[in-house]
Enzyme design. Structure first.
Site, PDB file in Angstrom:
ATOM      1  N   PHE A  63      31.094 -13.489  -4.534  1.00 36.87           N
ATOM      2  CA  PHE A  63      31.834 -14.108  -5.616  1.00 36.87           C
ATOM      3  C   PHE A  63      31.364 -13.372  -6.873  1.00 36.87           C
ATOM      4  O   PHE A  63      30.298 -12.776  -6.881  1.00 36.87           O
ATOM      5  CB  PHE A  63      31.559 -15.611  -5.671  1.00 36.87           C
ATOM      6  CG  PHE A  63      32.000 -16.354  -4.420  1.00 36.87           C
ATOM      7  CD1 PHE A  63      32.977 -15.811  -3.586  1.00 36.87           C
ATOM      8  CD2 PHE A  63      31.450 -17.573  -4.065  1.00 36.87           C
ATOM      9  CE1 PHE A  63      33.396 -16.480  -2.425  1.00 36.87           C
ATOM     10  CE2 PHE A  63      31.862 -18.244  -2.918  1.00 36.87           C
ATOM     11  CZ  PHE A  63      32.826 -17.698  -2.096  1.00 36.87           C
ATOM     12  N   ARG A  64      32.159 -13.393  -7.917  1.00 36.23           N
ATOM     13  CA  ARG A  64      31.855 -12.530  -9.068  1.00 36.23           C
ATOM     14  C   ARG A  64      31.330 -13.322 -10.247  1.00 36.23           C
ATOM     15  O   ARG A  64      31.697 -13.065 -11.394  1.00 36.23           O
ATOM     16  CB  ARG A  64      33.111 -11.741  -9.455  1.00 36.23           C
ATOM     17  CG  ARG A  64      33.780 -10.978  -8.302  1.00 36.23           C
ATOM     18  CD  ARG A  64      32.831  -9.999  -7.636  1.00 36.23           C
ATOM     19  NE  ARG A  64      33.568  -9.064  -6.758  1.00 36.23           N
ATOM     20  CZ  ARG A  64      32.964  -8.147  -6.011  1.00 36.23           C
ATOM     21  NH1 ARG A  64      31.640  -8.057  -5.988  1.00 36.23           N
ATOM     22  NH2 ARG A  64      33.670  -7.322  -5.266  1.00 36.23           N
ATOM     23  N   ASN A  94      24.840  -8.916  -6.029  1.00 35.78           N
ATOM     24  CA  ASN A  94      25.368  -7.875  -6.922  1.00 35.78           C
ATOM     25  C   ASN A  94      26.373  -8.445  -7.906  1.00 35.78           C
ATOM     26  O   ASN A  94      27.432  -7.876  -8.141  1.00 35.78           O
ATOM     27  CB  ASN A  94      25.977  -6.719  -6.117  1.00 35.78           C
ATOM     28  CG  ASN A  94      27.132  -7.148  -5.238  1.00 35.78           C
ATOM     29  OD1 ASN A  94      27.197  -8.299  -4.814  1.00 35.78           O
ATOM     30  ND2 ASN A  94      28.051  -6.238  -4.949  1.00 35.78           N
ATOM     31  N   HIS A 181      22.166  -3.410   3.731  1.00 40.40           N
ATOM     32  CA  HIS A 181      23.397  -2.615   3.696  1.00 40.40           C
ATOM     33  C   HIS A 181      22.981  -1.224   4.161  1.00 40.40           C
ATOM     34  O   HIS A 181      22.347  -0.467   3.419  1.00 40.40           O
ATOM     35  CB  HIS A 181      23.974  -2.578   2.277  1.00 40.40           C
ATOM     36  CG  HIS A 181      25.246  -1.777   2.177  1.00 40.40           C
ATOM     37  ND1 HIS A 181      26.440  -2.319   1.773  1.00 40.40           N
ATOM     38  CD2 HIS A 181      25.507  -0.479   2.450  1.00 40.40           C
ATOM     39  CE1 HIS A 181      27.381  -1.381   1.787  1.00 40.40           C
ATOM     40  NE2 HIS A 181      26.835  -0.256   2.194  1.00 40.40           N
ATOM     41  N   HIS A 242      27.405  -5.929   8.244  1.00 41.27           N
ATOM     42  CA  HIS A 242      28.689  -5.250   8.471  1.00 41.27           C
ATOM     43  C   HIS A 242      28.636  -3.899   9.210  1.00 41.27           C
ATOM     44  O   HIS A 242      28.973  -2.858   8.630  1.00 41.27           O
ATOM     45  CB  HIS A 242      29.462  -5.086   7.161  1.00 41.27           C
ATOM     46  CG  HIS A 242      28.690  -4.602   5.965  1.00 41.27           C
ATOM     47  ND1 HIS A 242      27.848  -3.532   5.989  1.00 41.27           N
ATOM     48  CD2 HIS A 242      28.660  -5.067   4.690  1.00 41.27           C
ATOM     49  CE1 HIS A 242      27.326  -3.347   4.795  1.00 41.27           C
ATOM     50  NE2 HIS A 242      27.805  -4.278   3.986  1.00 41.27           N
ATOM     51  N   ASP A 308      32.033 -10.390   4.261  1.00 34.11           N
ATOM     52  CA  ASP A 308      31.877  -9.417   3.180  1.00 34.11           C
ATOM     53  C   ASP A 308      33.002  -9.580   2.144  1.00 34.11           C
ATOM     54  O   ASP A 308      33.539  -8.597   1.619  1.00 34.11           O
ATOM     55  CB  ASP A 308      31.820  -7.975   3.697  1.00 34.11           C
ATOM     56  CG  ASP A 308      31.196  -7.020   2.681  1.00 34.11           C
ATOM     57  OD1 ASP A 308      30.712  -7.487   1.636  1.00 34.11           O
ATOM     58  OD2 ASP A 308      31.203  -5.799   2.930  1.00 34.11           O
ATOM     59  N   HIS A 312      38.585  -7.682  -5.634  1.00 32.65           N
ATOM     60  CA  HIS A 312      38.841  -6.871  -6.827  1.00 32.65           C
ATOM     61  C   HIS A 312      40.283  -7.156  -7.236  1.00 32.65           C
ATOM     62  O   HIS A 312      41.066  -7.681  -6.445  1.00 32.65           O
ATOM     63  CB  HIS A 312      38.645  -5.380  -6.517  1.00 32.65           C
ATOM     64  CG  HIS A 312      37.222  -5.029  -6.182  1.00 32.65           C
ATOM     65  ND1 HIS A 312      36.231  -4.942  -7.129  1.00 32.65           N
ATOM     66  CD2 HIS A 312      36.628  -4.765  -4.991  1.00 32.65           C
ATOM     67  CE1 HIS A 312      35.081  -4.627  -6.548  1.00 32.65           C
ATOM     68  NE2 HIS A 312      35.288  -4.517  -5.242  1.00 32.65           N
TER      69      HIS A 312
HETATM   70  O1  DOR Z   1      33.195  -2.959   0.105  1.00 30.39           O
HETATM   71  C1  DOR Z   1      32.223  -3.443  -0.445  1.00 30.39           C
HETATM   72  N1  DOR Z   1      32.346  -4.239  -1.531  1.00 30.39           N
HETATM   73  N2  DOR Z   1      31.014  -3.176   0.030  1.00 30.39           N
HETATM   74  C2  DOR Z   1      29.904  -3.511  -0.642  1.00 30.39           C
HETATM   75  O2  DOR Z   1      28.840  -3.115  -0.241  1.00 30.39           O
HETATM   76  C3  DOR Z   1      29.972  -4.287  -1.911  1.00 30.39           C
HETATM   77  C4  DOR Z   1      31.244  -4.980  -2.018  1.00 30.39           C
HETATM   78  C5  DOR Z   1      31.507  -5.466  -3.431  1.00 30.39           C
HETATM   79  O3  DOR Z   1      30.686  -6.227  -3.942  1.00 30.39           O
HETATM   80  O4  DOR Z   1      32.531  -5.102  -4.014  1.00 30.39           O
HETATM   81 ZN    ZN Z   2      28.766  -6.956   0.965  1.00 32.19          ZN
END
Ligand code: DOR
Ligand code: ZN
Length: 444
Positions: A63-64, A94, A181, A242, A308, A312
């Site tokens: 989640f962002r 992240n 990862h 993954h 995962d 976006h």
């Molecule tokens: O495809 C991915 N998106 N792989 C990742 O390791 C991070 C993730 C993201 O946070 O966008």
């Molecule tokens: Zn991930």
């Protein structure tokens, strides 16, 4: 015969097939009190021939929040999770800023907890060995390690410091999970130089080849061996996130590590006309590789399925593959895609429950993941007759798209979280704050 405040009836997945059972719920604790052929209840909800699965535990979502709430915030992400039958999520570090220090970890927890519709836990991140990693490990149930660059500022800076990090975690007797990862940065850089302009999803795959994953796993295995004779001798468990190839899955299993596979690596491949919507790290591989992973899932060789979920915006994903960020949403479609395969008879319901709920809950010692006395009454009711091609309009993820449009899927009819309905007739009725932080991993 004792009487339970709430009894929920339907068909449960067992190793030998579906069996009709009654689930007695203690609504005071939210836990399952009994499972039997028949039970008396003050309130009895009979779901007939519908299938009741343990609520899915998705150990891998991005989640962002904080950072990019327009892609997904904790409220929209946890609503989408429940809509797809995921009752517990573990959110990756992240975010922006990344949760790589104790202070940021605590700030994120305070920010997201009031927004949670489903139960949750937060991963911390480790970019180097030392004080920050130890301090985060003292509070987080899991620590995520990026051996290769991906979205956000979380890459582990010095690959040759990996053994020191593992030694640090062992020294503080970290009781949780170290997730990796597994793509080795040096190999990614070499491949990037060699295939800098190769087009499309195959080009992306060439810049992040399977060999980079195997190299990362090798480095991880060496680092573990530097600290302990066997992974089981560590105070924590190691999870390889993954796996995009059967070779990585098998190698991780052979080392005695936990390993996860995503629905996109099972059901999508690099020859599909997905454009940048199919760009993920690690990349989609070819159709044969996906088929091998799916055969492994059917054969019971995949321990954990994780989404995962990495949303976006459409604007970003509408660009050329070379210029777009990596990641696709998936928390809402993980269980629906597998349930549709089970309804067709391709996959056993028991494997669906084991890979989406039982094994992930066990990895974190959560009192969840099984329909058994003492466990949280997190239940997902699906109707096999609901299998239908997936459409974006039905989904709640804020990013508004899916790479699985048209794939057969079964969205849940009803979902219970700790005994209370949170999805009714396919509609999320939970409120922000309904979700609780999962209990901490027991510490010695
Ligand atoms: O495809 C991915 N998106 N792989 C990742 O390791 C991070 C993730 C993201 O946070 O966008
Ligand atoms: Zn991930």
């Amino acid at each position: 015969m004792p009487r339970y405040p709430r009894v929920v009836i339907g068909r449960l997945a067992t190793p030998t097939g579906l069996e009709r059972r009654a689930i007695g719920i203690d609504t005071t604790t939210g836990r399952i009190a009994a499972v039997a052929a028949r039970l008396d209840g003050d309130e009895v909800v009979d779901h007939g021939e519908r299938v009741i699965l343990p609520g899915a535990v998705d150990i891998h979502v991005h989640f962002r929040d904080p950072g990019h709430p327009a892609k997904e915030d904790f409220a929209s992400g946890t609503r989408a999770a429940l809509h797809g039958g995921v009752t517990t999520v573990m959110d990756m570090p992240n975010t922006d800023p990344a949760t790589t220090t104790r202070a940021r970890y605590e700030e994120k927890r305070a920010l997201v907890a009031p927004k949670a519709h489903c139960d949750f836990a937060l991963w911390g991140g480790a970019t180097a060995p030392g004080a920050d990693a130890r301090a985060v490990a003292a509070v987080a149930p899991g620590l995520k390690l990026y051996l290769g660059e991906s979205t956000g500022k979380v890459t582990f800076e010095e690959p040759d410091q990996l053994e020191r990090l593992i030694a640090d975690l062992q020294e503080v007797r970290f009781p949780g999970v170290l997730a990796v990862h597994a793509e080795q940065q040096a190999d990614l850089e070499a491949a990037r130089d060699k295939h800098a302009t190769a087009p499309g999803l195959r080009g992306h795959g060439a810049r992040r080849p399977p060999a980079a994953e195997l190299a990362a796993l090798q480095g991880l295995a060496d680092a573990i061996r530097g600290v302990a004779a066997r992974p089981e001798a560590l105070s924590f468990r190691v999870h390889v996130a993954h796996a995009s190839t059967f070779a990585l899955l098998e190698s991780a299993r052979a080392l005695g590590l936990s390993v996860g596979v995503t629905p996109h690596h099972l059901f999508l491949h690099d020859a599909l006309p997905l454009g940048a919507y199919g760009r993920v790290n690690p990349p989609l591989r070819d159709e044969k590789e996906a088929a091998r992973l799916y055969a492994a899932l059917r054969a019971g060789l995949v321990p954990i399925v994780e989404s995962d979920h990495a949303p976006h915006t459409r604007a970003e994903k509408g660009r050329d593959v070379l210029d777009a960020p990596s990641g696709m949403p998936g928390v809402e479609t993980l269980l629906p895609l597998l349930a549709a395969r089970a309804a067709r008879g391709e996959l056993s319901w028991h494997t669906v429950a084991a890979t989406t709920a039982t094994a992930p809950a066990r990895l974190f010692a959560l009192p969840k993941g099984e329909i058994a006395p003492g466990r949280d009454a997190d239940l997902v009711v699906v109707d096999p007759a609901d299998a239908a091609p997936l459409s974006e309009e039905r989904l709640l993820t804020r990013c508004g798209w899916t790479a699985f449009a048209g794939h057969p899927a079964i969205l849940p009819r009803t979902v219970y979280l700790r005994g209370e309905p949170v999805v009714e007739d396919g509609m999320v009725v939970a409120r922000p704050g309904t979700g609780q932080e999962a209990p901490p991993v027991p510490r010695a």
